[in-house]
Scaffold this motif. Sequence first.
Motif, PDB file in Angstrom:
ATOM      1  N   GLY A  75       0.799  -1.215   0.000  1.00  0.00           N
ATOM      2  CA  GLY A  75       0.000   0.000   0.000  1.00  0.00           C
ATOM      3  C   GLY A  75       0.831   1.264   0.000  1.00  0.00           C
ATOM      4  O   GLY A  75       1.937   1.287   0.525  1.00  0.00           O
ATOM      5  N   ILE A  76       0.270   2.314  -0.614  1.00  0.00           N
ATOM      6  CA  ILE A  76       0.898   3.635  -0.638  1.00  0.00           C
ATOM      7  C   ILE A  76      -0.140   4.647  -0.174  1.00  0.00           C
ATOM      8  O   ILE A  76      -1.264   4.660  -0.676  1.00  0.00           O
ATOM      9  CB  ILE A  76       1.380   4.018  -2.052  1.00  0.00           C
ATOM     10  N   ASP A  77       0.224   5.471   0.772  1.00  0.00           N
ATOM     11  CA  ASP A  77      -0.627   6.569   1.235  1.00  0.00           C
ATOM     12  C   ASP A  77       0.033   7.857   0.757  1.00  0.00           C
ATOM     13  O   ASP A  77       1.139   8.177   1.168  1.00  0.00           O
ATOM     14  CB  ASP A  77      -0.725   6.544   2.755  1.00  0.00           C
ATOM     15  N   THR A  78      -0.603   8.568  -0.139  1.00  0.00           N
ATOM     16  CA  THR A  78       0.018   9.758  -0.729  1.00  0.00           C
ATOM     17  C   THR A  78      -0.605  11.052  -0.219  1.00  0.00           C
ATOM     18  O   THR A  78      -0.557  12.064  -0.890  1.00  0.00           O
ATOM     19  CB  THR A  78      -0.106   9.730  -2.257  1.00  0.00           C
ATOM     20  N   MET A  79      -1.176  11.023   0.940  1.00  0.00           N
ATOM     21  CA  MET A  79      -1.802  12.240   1.455  1.00  0.00           C
ATOM     22  C   MET A  79      -0.749  13.330   1.624  1.00  0.00           C
ATOM     23  O   MET A  79      -0.081  13.684   0.681  1.00  0.00           O
ATOM     24  CB  MET A  79      -2.580  11.943   2.723  1.00  0.00           C
ATOM     25  N   ASP A  80      -0.587  13.873   2.797  1.00  0.00           N
ATOM     26  CA  ASP A  80       0.362  14.971   2.986  1.00  0.00           C
ATOM     27  C   ASP A  80       1.806  14.498   3.078  1.00  0.00           C
ATOM     28  O   ASP A  80       2.717  15.195   2.693  1.00  0.00           O
ATOM     29  CB  ASP A  80      -0.010  15.765   4.246  1.00  0.00           C
ATOM     30  N   TYR A  81       2.012  13.322   3.621  1.00  0.00           N
ATOM     31  CA  TYR A  81       3.357  12.771   3.763  1.00  0.00           C
ATOM     32  C   TYR A  81       3.336  11.366   3.189  1.00  0.00           C
ATOM     33  O   TYR A  81       2.662  10.500   3.732  1.00  0.00           O
ATOM     34  CB  TYR A  81       3.759  12.746   5.245  1.00  0.00           C
ATOM     35  N   PRO A  82       4.035  11.121   2.063  1.00  0.00           N
ATOM     36  CA  PRO A  82       3.953   9.791   1.440  1.00  0.00           C
ATOM     37  C   PRO A  82       4.466   8.688   2.363  1.00  0.00           C
ATOM     38  O   PRO A  82       5.583   8.766   2.850  1.00  0.00           O
ATOM     39  CB  PRO A  82       4.820   9.905   0.196  1.00  0.00           C
ATOM     40  N   MET A  83       3.629   7.692   2.583  1.00  0.00           N
ATOM     41  CA  MET A  83       3.993   6.565   3.438  1.00  0.00           C
ATOM     42  C   MET A  83       3.670   5.284   2.689  1.00  0.00           C
ATOM     43  O   MET A  83       2.794   5.264   1.838  1.00  0.00           O
ATOM     44  CB  MET A  83       3.217   6.615   4.754  1.00  0.00           C
ATOM     45  N   MET A  84       4.385   4.221   3.021  1.00  0.00           N
ATOM     46  CA  MET A  84       4.167   2.923   2.400  1.00  0.00           C
ATOM     47  C   MET A  84       4.063   1.867   3.485  1.00  0.00           C
ATOM     48  O   MET A  84       4.560   2.057   4.581  1.00  0.00           O
ATOM     49  CB  MET A  84       5.299   2.599   1.443  1.00  0.00           C
ATOM     50  N   MET A  85       3.399   0.743   3.123  1.00  0.00           N
ATOM     51  CA  MET A  85       3.181  -0.310   4.096  1.00  0.00           C
ATOM     52  C   MET A  85       3.393  -1.673   3.440  1.00  0.00           C
ATOM     53  O   MET A  85       3.062  -1.864   2.286  1.00  0.00           O
ATOM     54  CB  MET A  85       1.739  -0.226   4.598  1.00  0.00           C
ATOM     55  N   GLY A  86       3.963  -2.586   4.206  1.00  0.00           N
ATOM     56  CA  GLY A  86       4.073  -3.973   3.759  1.00  0.00           C
ATOM     57  C   GLY A  86       5.064  -4.190   2.631  1.00  0.00           C
ATOM     58  O   GLY A  86       4.803  -4.983   1.736  1.00  0.00           O
ATOM     59  N   ALA A  87       6.191  -3.504   2.659  1.00  0.00           N
ATOM     60  CA  ALA A  87       7.194  -3.676   1.598  1.00  0.00           C
ATOM     61  C   ALA A  87       7.929  -5.001   1.783  1.00  0.00           C
ATOM     62  O   ALA A  87       8.169  -5.439   2.897  1.00  0.00           O
ATOM     63  CB  ALA A  87       8.179  -2.520   1.610  1.00  0.00           C
ATOM     64  N   PHE A  88       8.252  -5.651   0.662  1.00  0.00           N
ATOM     65  CA  PHE A  88       9.047  -6.866   0.715  1.00  0.00           C
ATOM     66  C   PHE A  88       9.871  -7.001  -0.559  1.00  0.00           C
ATOM     67  O   PHE A  88       9.545  -6.447  -1.593  1.00  0.00           O
ATOM     68  CB  PHE A  88       8.196  -8.112   0.985  1.00  0.00           C
ATOM     69  N   VAL A  89      10.959  -7.743  -0.442  1.00  0.00           N
ATOM     70  CA  VAL A  89      11.932  -7.898  -1.520  1.00  0.00           C
ATOM     71  C   VAL A  89      11.896  -9.344  -2.021  1.00  0.00           C
ATOM     72  O   VAL A  89      11.844 -10.277  -1.227  1.00  0.00           O
ATOM     73  CB  VAL A  89      13.352  -7.564  -1.014  1.00  0.00           C
ATOM     74  N   ILE A  90      11.942  -9.494  -3.353  1.00  0.00           N
ATOM     75  CA  ILE A  90      12.038 -10.823  -3.961  1.00  0.00           C
ATOM     76  C   ILE A  90      13.325 -10.850  -4.789  1.00  0.00           C
ATOM     77  O   ILE A  90      13.494 -10.022  -5.688  1.00  0.00           O
ATOM     78  CB  ILE A  90      10.831 -11.113  -4.876  1.00  0.00           C
ATOM     79  N   PRO A  91      14.236 -11.772  -4.505  1.00  0.00           N
ATOM     80  CA  PRO A  91      15.466 -11.869  -5.303  1.00  0.00           C
ATOM     81  C   PRO A  91      15.140 -12.219  -6.757  1.00  0.00           C
ATOM     82  O   PRO A  91      14.268 -13.053  -7.025  1.00  0.00           O
ATOM     83  CB  PRO A  91      16.250 -12.998  -4.640  1.00  0.00           C
TER      84      PRO A  91
END
Length: 102
Positions: A75-91
């Motif tokens: 998820g990305i929240d682009t309101m006043d301060y951009p925030m992200m949730m649930g980031a993960f990396v796949i090789p």
Amino acid sequence: MKTNEHPKLTSSSNKKALSKKFPVVRVDWVDSATLCDHWIPRDEMLKDPDGVPPHIVSVGILLRQNKDHVLLTRGIDTMDYPMMMGAFVIPVGCIKKIRRLK
């Protein structure tokens, strides 16, 4: 406009710009797996029919892709301060296919 909607997110031009910058993708990949969590004889381990890595399908917002890995977020929240949730990396070595979703 509903009370919980934000003008930045509800305008169609901002949604289009966001989807171009951060596309939603489907990633088909192979993950590692633990087959057992205790000591067992080698012969018994080699007979295990479930010794196949799991095939995973992940859908997320593509943040970055380079020669080593793909970085997705839920998820990305682009309101006043951009925030992200649930980031993960796949090789990259685990990825079978990446497809952009509409």
